[in-house]
Write an enzyme that holds these catalytic residues in place. Structure first.
Site, PDB file in Angstrom:
ATOM      1  N   HIS A 250       9.293  40.580  47.614  1.00 20.96           N
ATOM      2  CA  HIS A 250       8.392  41.616  48.118  1.00 20.96           C
ATOM      3  C   HIS A 250       8.147  41.330  49.599  1.00 20.96           C
ATOM      4  CE1 HIS A 250       5.287  44.768  47.821  1.00 20.96           C
ATOM      5  NE2 HIS A 250       4.710  44.067  48.788  1.00 20.96           N
ATOM      6  N   CYS A 251       8.432  42.327  50.436  1.00 18.14           N
ATOM      7  CA  CYS A 251       8.292  42.141  51.881  1.00 18.14           C
ATOM      8  C   CYS A 251       7.098  42.945  52.392  1.00 18.14           C
ATOM      9  CB  CYS A 251       9.567  42.596  52.599  1.00 18.14           C
ATOM     10  SG  CYS A 251       9.466  42.447  54.396  1.00 18.14           S
ATOM     11  N   PRO A 252       6.068  42.293  52.907  1.00 21.46           N
ATOM     12  CA  PRO A 252       4.912  43.029  53.429  1.00 21.46           C
ATOM     13  C   PRO A 252       5.248  43.848  54.664  1.00 21.46           C
ATOM     14  CG  PRO A 252       4.720  40.685  53.930  1.00 21.46           C
ATOM     15  CD  PRO A 252       5.879  40.825  53.002  1.00 21.46           C
TER      16      PRO A 252
END
Length: 299
Positions: free
Chosen positions: A156-158
């Site tokens: 998951h990439c913010p």
């Protein structure tokens, strides 16, 4: 034969009472599945906004501090066109990576009717995610931020406020590549501009005062260097992950390989599309070949 803990766990998961289909809410109707994908995460939204602001800041410095005051018209046009084209492709890739469904498994599909529709063979194992009440396909993992199971979830990439998964990995790779390219381009132009200002009068090499010009260039240099290193590493990591057909989570957990091994070229085509063309570099071209079966379950 001695039964290991893994075998015991799988024996339990074969039992209908483990899946508890009566506790699952039926999945949403087809009519509600066409809504736009967007994760309502405060941290992710803030990171996405900061990403766009940093690109706009870089464009501001490149155009108004370095290129517009330049007396070399050809130099300004070529570099301005190149930088803005790469910046546009970077933001378009970011937009697609953020708003594309990464491969979410339908929520609440662990119902009795759905399990029966799978027509499982004797001894076939399926896994249920207790958090989103879905039957997990092979290589799917649950994301605590998206609150969904994602097929071939890498991480998951913010910065894109989304998971990187089966359906949007191409756009994330393009985003990291284009950000790295505009960062490198900005660093080169800053270097040339400093040399030009040292040789010429500082009041003539920029529309701003010399102190303001120096501060703006140093900030751009720091930003470009930081993002060049970060995105280059991410780009290399993603390409390696694609070529080996092993996601970041699978590498981290050292999961046993249960899927067929393919060539690096086949893995690249599965992500970017088939056959090879300029569409591989376009964030507007949607890959439609080489995707895994979304209903492929563990055997």
């Amino acid at each position: 034969m001695m039964i290991t803990s893994v075998h015991r766990s799988r024996d339990i998961e074969r039992k209908p009472e483990y899946l508890q289909p009566e506790k699952c809410v039926p999945p949403a109707s087809r009519a509600s599945l066409g809504t736009m994908w967007f994760i309502r995460d405060g941290c992710g939204i803030a990171c996405a906004v900061v990403t766009w602001m940093l690109v706009f800041y870089a464009d501001f410095v490149v155009l108004l501090v370095m290129l517009v005051p330049s007396r070399d018209y050809v130099y300004s046009v070529i570099n301005g066109t190149l930088f803005n084209t790469l910046a546009f492709l970077a933001l378009a890739s970011h937009f697609r990576a953020m708003l594309t469904d990464p491969g979410a498994v339908p929520k609440g599909n662990a119902t009795k009717e759905f399990i029966e529709s799978l027509q499982l063979k004797p001894g076939q194992v399926v896994y249920k995610c207790p958090k989103c009440c879905s039957i997990k396909p092979d290589r799917a993992h649950h994301c605590s931020v998206c609150k969904r199971c994602i097929r071939k979830m890498d991480h998951h990439c913010p910065w894109v406020n989304n998971c990187v998964g089966e359906n949007n990995q191409k756009y994330f790779v393009l985003f990291t590549m284009y950000i790295a390219l505009i960062s490198l381009h900005a660093l080169i132009m800053v270097g040339f501009h400093f040399l030009y200002c040292f040789e010429e009068d500082w009041t003539k090499c920029s529309s701003f005062s010399p102190p303001t010009t120096v501060i703006l260039l140093i900030l751009l240099c720091f930003e470009a260097l930081l993002f060049l290193i970060f995105t280059s590493v991410m780009f290399g990591t993603q390409v390696h992950s694609i070529c080996t057909d092993e996601t970041g989570i699978e590498q981290l957990k050292k999961e046993e390989r249960r899927w067929a091994k393919k060539t690096k070229w086949m893995n690249m085509k599965a992500v970017f599309g088939h056959p090879f063309s300029i569409a591989w570099l376009s964030p507007f071209a949607t890959p439609d070949q080489g995707k895994a079966d979304p209903y492929q379950y563990v055997v």
